[in-house]
Design an enzyme around this catalytic site. Structure first.
Site, PDB file in Angstrom:
ATOM      1  N   CYS A   1     -26.843   0.955 -10.386  1.00  0.00           N
ATOM      2  CA  CYS A   1     -25.928   1.809 -11.130  1.00  0.00           C
ATOM      3  C   CYS A   1     -26.327   2.163 -12.560  1.00  0.00           C
ATOM      4  CB  CYS A   1     -24.534   1.205 -11.109  1.00  0.00           C
ATOM      5  SG  CYS A   1     -24.501  -0.574 -11.379  1.00  0.00           S
TER       6      CYS A   1
ATOM      7  N   ASP B   1     -24.512   7.509  -7.252  1.00  0.00           N
ATOM      8  CA  ASP B   1     -25.453   6.888  -8.194  1.00  0.00           C
ATOM      9  C   ASP B   1     -26.601   6.165  -7.500  1.00  0.00           C
ATOM     10  OD1 ASP B   1     -23.909   4.765  -7.225  1.00  0.00           O
ATOM     11  OD2 ASP B   1     -23.738   3.770  -9.166  1.00  0.00           O
ATOM     12  N   ASN B   2     -26.387   5.715  -6.262  1.00  0.00           N
ATOM     13  CA  ASN B   2     -27.428   4.999  -5.505  1.00  0.00           C
ATOM     14  C   ASN B   2     -26.931   4.829  -4.082  1.00  0.00           C
ATOM     15  OD1 ASN B   2     -26.255   2.593  -7.688  1.00  0.00           O
ATOM     16  ND2 ASN B   2     -25.826   2.334  -5.507  1.00  0.00           N
TER      17      ASN B   2
ATOM     18  N   ASP C   1     -19.850   5.913  -6.715  1.00  0.00           N
ATOM     19  CA  ASP C   1     -20.513   4.643  -6.990  1.00  0.00           C
ATOM     20  C   ASP C   1     -20.773   3.924  -5.662  1.00  0.00           C
ATOM     21  OD1 ASP C   1     -21.472   2.330  -8.104  1.00  0.00           O
ATOM     22  OD2 ASP C   1     -19.720   1.920  -9.333  1.00  0.00           O
ATOM     23  N   ASP C   2     -22.029   3.818  -5.268  1.00  0.00           N
ATOM     24  CA  ASP C   2     -22.447   3.140  -4.031  1.00  0.00           C
ATOM     25  C   ASP C   2     -22.118   3.936  -2.765  1.00  0.00           C
ATOM     26  OD1 ASP C   2     -23.267   1.121  -5.707  1.00  0.00           O
ATOM     27  OD2 ASP C   2     -21.974  -0.429  -4.864  1.00  0.00           O
TER      28      ASP C   2
ATOM     29  N   HIS D   1     -20.869   2.456 -17.914  1.00  0.00           N
ATOM     30  CA  HIS D   1     -21.908   1.487 -17.541  1.00  0.00           C
ATOM     31  C   HIS D   1     -23.265   1.767 -18.166  1.00  0.00           C
ATOM     32  CE1 HIS D   1     -22.766  -1.643 -14.156  1.00  0.00           C
ATOM     33  NE2 HIS D   1     -22.571  -2.180 -15.366  1.00  0.00           N
TER      34      HIS D   1
END
Length: 472
Positions: free
Chosen positions: A74, A271-272, A34-35, A129
């Site tokens: 996300c 995710d990004n 995540d990130d 999420h």
């Protein structure tokens, strides 16, 4: 669209066709951070962060240098991976706060549903999420979208990565846990692999770490290994990524111990792009790097969407290779389904392309370019397509909006009714940092990609959901 040839050295067709036998179908293990930024791993050039297990994974498979997420934020990114569709097309426009009406609908065709129908065991572990009303009968939960087993949180691990208390296992709250989130998630995954799943079936495990998203907490023993990280929060961030690497190493060691290594396709990604330091006060520990890319999380430029991508399948993917072939998280659904012999309904409106033929060294032709839309992206650049070396970015006419502030009442018109006032064209092979706008030099490329971009935008928004209208 251009025919894109996969340049990796894969084994011959007989290897690929062996997957047609059900007993030899591959398992799928997708590990998503995540990130995590494009430049955050040692094997992607970070000068300080140590990631020995991920370095080893890259040496055992392929390291993609043009791997893309479905969105620069996300929830849309996760919805895209699960459904194989542009997130806007399934109504996931931004990150989903708790209580939001936005969710991936139960009627959507999803990767775990298709693999489950084909006889796979399916499990979700970590951050979900994909709904606002988590663990509530008011919205679909992971089991409604195809997961046999789930151990998850709605959004972040809370109150922090250390000893989180907000996990839910198959609809029942777990309560306090011990350890850091990525280890908690890996321990649950290992429990499922060893004690829960039906071992005579192939499996699909989606492991979604919370790290290195804020609020960051990291083991002291790892923080102390970064004494030269002198910016506030920098050592915490570096240690957070190394802790992820430690968790990945533990999970892959268990895969080896269970004799699953040779028939498990492992994919590690994010995710990004990385969070910025200046978006909100608690982001002081966010020291992620996009490497040479322009932008970060919430940008439609590559820093927001191009992420690490490492894949391993021993005996099928040659070890220690690198590819700049553009790969897209929306490709996972059609690729995994083809390898698994899972039938995709003709009604599915997929935006990715099966890459299974690459295992035979064959040409893969994309019928559609890679496409991204994020209406709350930083700046006026809100939509982009990539076809081969070329990327076209579209700028809108609506002025500034607050980046990443979640879908609100009144936002429907920002998705449905916008006009694009200008375009930018980049050659990503020659200009990875998107610094040279070439639209004036290549009007024919602009015209071709503009048509594809606008057509896909119209398609993605044609049945856009106004979540607040639906709720009312």
């Amino acid at each position: 669209m251009n025919c894109l040839r996969f340049s990796l050295a894969f084994l011959v067709l007989s290897v690929f066709t062996s997957f047609a036998q059900a007993d030899d179908r591959p398992n799928f293990l997708v590990i998503m951070c995540d990130d995590l930024g494009y430049g955050d791993l040692q094997c992607y050039g970070h000068p300080s962060i140590r990631t020995p297990n991920l370095n080893k994974l890259a040496s055992e498979g392929v390291r993609f240098t043009s791997y893309y997420s479905a969105a620069p934020v996300c929830s849309p990114s996760r919805a895209g991976l699960v459904t194989g569709q542009t997130p806007t097309q399934v109504g996931i426009y931004d990150w989903i706060p708790g209580g939001s009406p936005m969710h991936v609908r139960a009627e959507e065709i999803t990767l775990p549903k298709l693999l489950k129908t084909a006889g796979y065991e399916t499990g979700l572990f970590g951050k979900w999420h994909c709904n606002g009303k988590f663990n509530s009968p008011d919205q679909p939960q992971p089991n409604d979208l195809g997961f046999d087993y789930w151990f998850a949180t709605q959004n972040n691990a809370g109150p922090s990565h250390e000893n989180p208390t907000n996990f839910v296992r198959n609809g029942k709250r777990v309560g306090p846990t011990q350890g850091f989130s990525c280890q908690v998630v890996v321990d649950e995954t290992i429990h499922w692999l060893t004690d829960v799943r039906e071992t005579d079936k192939p499996f699909f495990a989606l492991v979604t770490f919370h790290e290195p998203h804020e609020p960051i907490a990291s083991p002291d023993d790892l923080v102390k290994t970064y004494p030269d990280a002198d910016k506030k929060g920098e050592a915490l961030y570096y240690a957070n990524v190394t802790n992820v690497d430690r968790a990945v190493g533990k999970l892959l060691a268990k895969i080896d111990e269970l004799n699953l290594r040779d028939n498990t396709l492992v994919l590690f990604t994010s995710d990004n792009g990385p969070e910025t330091l200046n978006r909100y006060p608690n982001a002081w520990r966010s020291h992620g790097s996009p490497g040479p890319l322009r932008g970060m999380k919430l940008h439609i430029y590559d820093g927001g969407i191009r992420v690490p991508g490492i894949a391993r399948l021993p005996g099928k993917i040659e070890a220690g290779i690198e590819s700049d072939f553009p790969v897209y998280s929306l490709d996972l659904l059609p690729t995994f389904c083809e390898l698994a012999g899972a039938e995709i309904p003709q009604s599915a409106k997929l935006d990715g392309t099966s890459l299974a033929k690459m295992l035979a060294g064959e040409t893969v032709e994309r019928k559609k370019p890679l496409f991204w839309h994020y209406y709350r992206a930083f700046g006026d650049a809100k939509v982009a397509v990539r076809d081969g070396d070329w990327k076209l970015v579209a700028l809108w006419d609506q002025g500034n909006v607050s980046p990443g502030s979640a879908y609100k009442k009144g936002d429907y018109s920002l998705i449905k009714d916008v006009k694009f006032t200008d375009f930018e064209l980049y050659n990503l092979t020659e200009d990875i940092g998107e610094t040279k706008d070439l639209k004036d030099q290549h009007p024919e490329v602009v015209a071709r990609l503009k048509k594809a971009l606008l057509n896909k935008y119209d398609e993605a928004t044609s049945n856009a959901i106004d979540w607040f209208a639906e709720r009312n």
